[in-house]
Structures are given as C-alpha cells and as structure tokens.
Write a protein that holds these residues in place. Structure first.
Motif, short mmCIF file in Angstrom:
data_model
loop_
_atom_site.label_atom_id
_atom_site.label_comp_id
_atom_site.label_asym_id
_atom_site.label_seq_id
_atom_site.Cartn_x
_atom_site.Cartn_y
_atom_site.Cartn_z
N GLU A 188 0.85 -1.09 -0.02
CA GLU A 188 0.01 0.10 0.11
C GLU A 188 0.64 1.21 0.11
N GLY A 189 0.12 2.46 -0.49
CA GLY A 189 0.94 3.58 -0.37
C GLY A 189 0.63 4.61 -1.58
N PRO A 190 1.00 5.91 -1.45
CA PRO A 190 0.73 6.92 -2.56
C PRO A 190 1.13 6.46 -4.03
N CYS A 191 2.31 5.97 -4.06
CA CYS A 191 2.87 5.51 -5.27
C CYS A 191 2.02 4.58 -6.23
N LEU A 192 1.58 3.46 -5.39
CA LEU A 192 0.75 2.52 -5.81
C LEU A 192 -0.62 3.01 -6.16
N ASP A 193 -1.15 4.09 -5.38
CA ASP A 193 -2.63 4.75 -5.57
C ASP A 193 -2.38 5.53 -6.79
N ALA A 194 -1.21 6.43 -7.02
CA ALA A 194 -1.19 6.97 -8.03
C ALA A 194 -0.97 6.44 -9.43
N ALA A 195 -0.39 4.96 -9.43
CA ALA A 195 -0.17 4.49 -10.61
C ALA A 195 -1.35 3.51 -10.88
N TYR A 196 -2.10 3.15 -10.09
CA TYR A 196 -3.11 2.57 -10.13
C TYR A 196 -4.49 2.91 -10.27
N ALA A 197 -4.64 3.93 -9.61
CA ALA A 197 -6.07 4.40 -9.29
C ALA A 197 -6.13 6.01 -9.87
N GLU A 198 -5.40 6.78 -9.12
CA GLU A 198 -5.68 8.32 -9.31
C GLU A 198 -4.38 8.94 -9.89
N LYS A 199 -4.78 9.86 -10.76
CA LYS A 199 -3.53 10.84 -11.59
C LYS A 199 -2.87 11.58 -10.58
N VAL A 200 -3.33 12.12 -9.44
CA VAL A 200 -2.44 12.73 -8.55
C VAL A 200 -2.70 12.31 -7.07
N VAL A 201 -1.69 11.91 -6.18
CA VAL A 201 -2.05 11.74 -4.85
C VAL A 201 -1.15 12.52 -4.04
N SER B 40 6.16 14.31 3.48
CA SER B 40 5.27 14.76 2.77
C SER B 40 5.49 14.24 1.23
N MET B 41 4.42 14.03 0.48
CA MET B 41 4.70 13.33 -1.02
C MET B 41 3.54 14.08 -2.08
N LEU B 42 4.02 14.14 -3.20
CA LEU B 42 3.25 14.41 -4.44
C LEU B 42 3.58 13.10 -5.17
N CYS B 43 2.55 12.50 -5.78
CA CYS B 43 2.61 11.30 -6.86
C CYS B 43 1.96 11.44 -7.69
N ASP C 229 0.24 12.53 9.90
CA ASP C 229 -1.26 12.62 10.16
C ASP C 229 -2.01 11.76 9.23
N GLU C 230 -1.29 10.94 8.45
CA GLU C 230 -1.98 10.25 7.43
C GLU C 230 -2.59 8.94 7.80
N ARG C 231 -3.86 8.62 7.39
CA ARG C 231 -4.61 7.67 7.83
C ARG C 231 -5.11 6.68 6.71
N ARG C 232 -4.72 6.97 5.46
CA ARG C 232 -5.11 6.21 4.35
C ARG C 232 -4.36 4.64 4.03
N TRP C 233 -2.95 4.95 4.79
CA TRP C 233 -2.24 3.52 4.82
C TRP C 233 -1.79 3.33 5.89
N PRO C 234 -2.49 2.78 6.85
CA PRO C 234 -2.09 2.38 8.29
C PRO C 234 -0.94 1.75 8.64
N SER C 235 -0.59 0.77 7.56
CA SER C 235 0.71 -0.07 7.73
C SER C 235 1.83 0.88 7.32
N PHE C 236 1.90 1.39 5.97
CA PHE C 236 2.90 1.85 5.56
C PHE C 236 3.01 3.38 6.01
N ALA C 237 2.11 4.20 6.20
CA ALA C 237 2.56 5.73 6.65
C ALA C 237 3.24 5.90 7.73
#
Length: 248
Positions: A95-108, A133-136, A115-123
C-alpha cells in the motif's frame, strides 16, 4: 495639469503572473528538449527527476516508480536514498501513494505522513524512514505495469496548489518521454536478444555441423523442456558452452 505614468513592470498581479507563467513555459520547453535529446533509458528518467526537483515548489527528493501487478516496485533515478527506501516499504506493505497514483488516481497528495490515515501500515513506516510529505503523479498504465513520478517534500505541509499544478505539467511531459524511452529500450533489448540467439545458433551449427534451422530447433526444444526463456537458454550456451539440463 500633470499626469503620473506607471511602468508596466511595477504593476502588481497580472504582469508578475504573466512573467511567472512565461518562465514556467520556458522551463517546460527546455525539459521537453532535454528529454528528446536523451537516448539512454535511465538518463531520460534522471532528467525527469532533476526537472521535478527544480520546478516543483517544496520538492526535496524525487524518483520514478515502476510497479508490476501490485507485487513489485522498482525505484528508478532516485535523487537520494529516501525514495528507494519508501518504495521498498510500499512493496513490503502492499500500500502507499505511489501505488495509488499508478493504479487508481492521477495525483496523490500527502500533506503530512504524521497525520496520514489512508495507509495504516505503510504511513508510520515511511515517517520513520524520514518521509514527511509527498506528491505522486501517474505517468502511464500499460497492462500490469504502471509508473509514477514521486516528489518528496522538504517537510510537512510544504506542497501547495501551485506545487501540484506545476508537478502535473512536468509529469505530463515526463509521461510522453517515458513511453518513448520504454519503446527504445524494448527495441534495444529485442535486438540484443536476436543477436544472442544468433550467436547460440552459430555455436551449435559449428559444433554439430547442422543447419541454422536445426540449431534453432535445438534451442527451442531446450527452452520448452527446461521452462526457460529462449534468451536465457541462448545466454547460457554462449557463456558456458553447454545447454541447460533438460527436465524430461
């Protein structure tokens, strides 16, 4: 009665905004020219990464990730050890922002890993590694293989709407160059494979005094019986002088 004139360069708002837009357009144009000039795949990716660091406000580190079937992530042209560590953690936790950006969303966008809650294990793991902080940005999707441009902030809450907008523009240029670089790389790999198979055929033809067609049949038979790619069979023959052991 006298009138007071004001130089256009002193006017606030539109003039300065136009100047900034022109500067950005010039930098993006230079990026496009630099990418077109690159012939090497990894050099192309490094150019993308350095451009992102130069253009995106708040950027501290950057890289390009190539994910395959959500199981493996390759880190390319990292500007520091941090991106490679974060990619390894995403692969480990799946899990993580790069995976979400690659597979689901144009920008994460990740304002603050603390304070990140989207990836409880990875964050928490990413935060512990030093990511704040990140932009993907999604670069491309092709079957099970997907790519993302990753930009890491110099601290928490450093990315603005401008950062995202500029990053998206840079990613758009990078996506075109990435696709072109991949096609060139695949072409080189295909040519190298053809040459390697030709060398392996030559070895067999000389050793057994057989034709090119018969030599190719021997290679394909060894490939099917050992469940190895034809290229790998040819490489073993040319480097060791022997064909892989067949599994009957």
């Amino acid at each position: 009665m006298s009138t007071t004139s004001q130089d256009a360069s002193d006017l606030p708002g539109e003039a300065s905004g136009t100047s900034g837009a022109k500067d950005l357009a010039g930098q993006l144009g230079e990026l496009a020219r630099s990418l077109q000039a690159e012939q090497d795949f990894e050099a192309t990716l490094a150019t993308m990464v350095h451009a992102a660091l130069d253009l995106v406000p708040g950027a501290g580190h950057a890289s390009i990730s190539v994910a395959r079937a959500r199981r493996t992530i390759e880190c390319h042209a990292p500007s520091s050890p941090l991106p490679a560590t974060v990619d390894r953690l995403q692969e480990e936790h799946r899990e993580g922002p790069c995976l979400d950006a690659a597979y689901a969303e144009k920008v994460v966008r990740v304002p603050d890993f603390g304070d990140e809650r989207r990836w409880p294990s990875f964050a928490p793991a990413a935060l512990g590694a030093g990511a704040r902080s990140m932009l993907c940005f999604q670069l491309y999707t092709s079957g099970e293989e997907l790519g993302a441009l990753n930009i890491y902030g110099t601290g928490p809450e450093v990315f603005t709407a401008e950062s995202e907008e500029v990053g998206l523009l840079a990613a758009t240029h990078a996506a075109v160059a990435f696709a072109d670089a991949q096609r060139i790389q695949h072409l080189y790999e295909a040519l190298a494979t053809r040459d390697l198979i030709g060398q392996a055929k030559g070895v067999l033809m000389e050793r057994y005094k057989i034709t090119a067609q018969q030599a190719f049949l021997l290679l394909t038979t060894a490939s099917s019986r050992t469940n190895l790619k034809l290229r790998d069979v040819a490489e073993q023959l040319t480097t060791t002088g022997t064909l892989p052991t067949t599994n009957r």
